[in-house]
Design a protein around this motif. Structure first.
Motif, mmCIF file in Angstrom:
data_model
loop_
_atom_site.group_PDB
_atom_site.id
_atom_site.type_symbol
_atom_site.label_atom_id
_atom_site.label_comp_id
_atom_site.label_asym_id
_atom_site.label_seq_id
_atom_site.Cartn_x
_atom_site.Cartn_y
_atom_site.Cartn_z
ATOM 1 N N THR A 79 115.248 -12.800 30.356
ATOM 2 C CA THR A 79 115.867 -13.958 29.745
ATOM 3 C C THR A 79 116.219 -14.964 30.839
ATOM 4 O O THR A 79 116.894 -14.640 31.797
ATOM 5 C CB THR A 79 117.156 -13.562 29.008
ATOM 6 O OG1 THR A 79 116.834 -12.518 28.089
ATOM 7 C CG2 THR A 79 117.752 -14.733 28.281
ATOM 8 N N VAL A 80 115.724 -16.157 30.699
ATOM 9 C CA VAL A 80 116.016 -17.216 31.655
ATOM 10 C C VAL A 80 117.031 -18.148 31.013
ATOM 11 O O VAL A 80 116.784 -18.710 29.945
ATOM 12 C CB VAL A 80 114.740 -18.000 32.035
ATOM 13 C CG1 VAL A 80 115.060 -19.144 32.962
ATOM 14 C CG2 VAL A 80 113.711 -17.061 32.647
ATOM 15 N N HIS A 81 118.153 -18.266 31.688
ATOM 16 C CA HIS A 81 119.186 -19.175 31.196
ATOM 17 C C HIS A 81 118.959 -20.536 31.825
ATOM 18 O O HIS A 81 118.961 -20.686 33.038
ATOM 19 C CB HIS A 81 120.577 -18.630 31.534
ATOM 20 C CG HIS A 81 120.846 -17.304 30.907
ATOM 21 N ND1 HIS A 81 121.171 -17.178 29.581
ATOM 22 C CD2 HIS A 81 120.812 -16.039 31.405
ATOM 23 C CE1 HIS A 81 121.344 -15.903 29.286
ATOM 24 N NE2 HIS A 81 121.119 -15.179 30.388
ATOM 25 N N ARG A 82 118.769 -21.509 30.995
ATOM 26 C CA ARG A 82 118.425 -22.843 31.493
ATOM 27 C C ARG A 82 119.606 -23.585 32.105
ATOM 28 O O ARG A 82 119.430 -24.354 33.034
ATOM 29 C CB ARG A 82 117.836 -23.680 30.363
ATOM 30 C CG ARG A 82 116.487 -23.206 29.949
ATOM 31 C CD ARG A 82 115.934 -24.074 28.845
ATOM 32 N NE ARG A 82 114.663 -23.558 28.434
ATOM 33 C CZ ARG A 82 113.566 -24.288 28.402
ATOM 34 N NH1 ARG A 82 113.612 -25.548 28.732
ATOM 35 N NH2 ARG A 82 112.432 -23.754 28.035
ATOM 36 N N ALA A 83 120.793 -23.382 31.621
ATOM 37 C CA ALA A 83 121.951 -24.150 32.099
ATOM 38 C C ALA A 83 122.180 -23.976 33.609
ATOM 39 O O ALA A 83 122.313 -24.971 34.325
ATOM 40 C CB ALA A 83 123.198 -23.783 31.313
ATOM 41 N N PRO A 84 122.217 -22.750 34.141
ATOM 42 C CA PRO A 84 122.410 -22.618 35.595
ATOM 43 C C PRO A 84 121.278 -23.240 36.404
ATOM 44 O O PRO A 84 121.511 -23.846 37.447
ATOM 45 C CB PRO A 84 122.457 -21.106 35.829
ATOM 46 C CG PRO A 84 122.823 -20.525 34.506
ATOM 47 C CD PRO A 84 122.254 -21.455 33.485
#
Length: 162
Positions: free
Chosen positions: A12-17
């Protein structure tokens, strides 16, 4: 025969960081370019800040620095040409480093050694090495008492400006 089902690994890649990190990098690049191109000031002018605080010049001396063929550094009074100090190879490291950083700024601007540097002792006993040609300066006192003493020795023994 036993059949195994393998779990599917999900990343899962979190875009916000990632967006925040990219924004920080972009802001750093923009600010660095702004300072380099002259849109933002590189530093405050210590003399003006001191004048605003009511701190006057106690002593001043113009200095010229020369690299000798044997690797030593010769320091002369900018007005009289009197040799004030000579540091051989392996000595005078703090003077070499501070002057090298100011000379680098001259080279970037295509300026030569015609204008002498200025060493100023202020009433509050701090020392500043400045380059009138570029407007850059170094607060020598900020590098500790031993390094400050190296430059203090270059000022005239008498209390007057030289």
């Amino acid at each position: 025969m036993i059949v195994r089902e393998y779990e599917k690994d999900e990343i899962t890649v979190h875009r916000a960081p990632l967006l925040l990190m990219g924004g920080l990098i972009a802001a750093s690049l923009v600010l660095t370019a702004s300072v380099t191109m002259g849109f933002l000031p590189k530093q405050s002018v210590p003399a003006e800040a001191r004048a605003a605080a009511g701190i006057d010049v106690a002593q001043k001396r113009s200095l010229r620095f020369f690299d000798e063929a044997d690797g030593s550094v010769r320091i002369e009074d900018g007005a009289s040409g009197e040799v004030l100090a000579r540091h051989g190879v392996g000595a005078g490291g703090f003077i070499r480093a501070t002057v090298r950083s100011l000379v680098h700024q001259r080279r970037i601007r295509g300026l030569g050694p015609e204008v002498a540097f200025t060493l100023t002792r202020w009433e509050n006993d701090t020392l500043t090495l400045s380059d009138p040609a570029t407007g850059r300066s170094l607060e020598v006192s900020a590098f500790g008492p031993d390094n400050r003493a190296v430059y203090q020795e270059l000022l005239p023994v008498s209390g007057g400006a030289h």
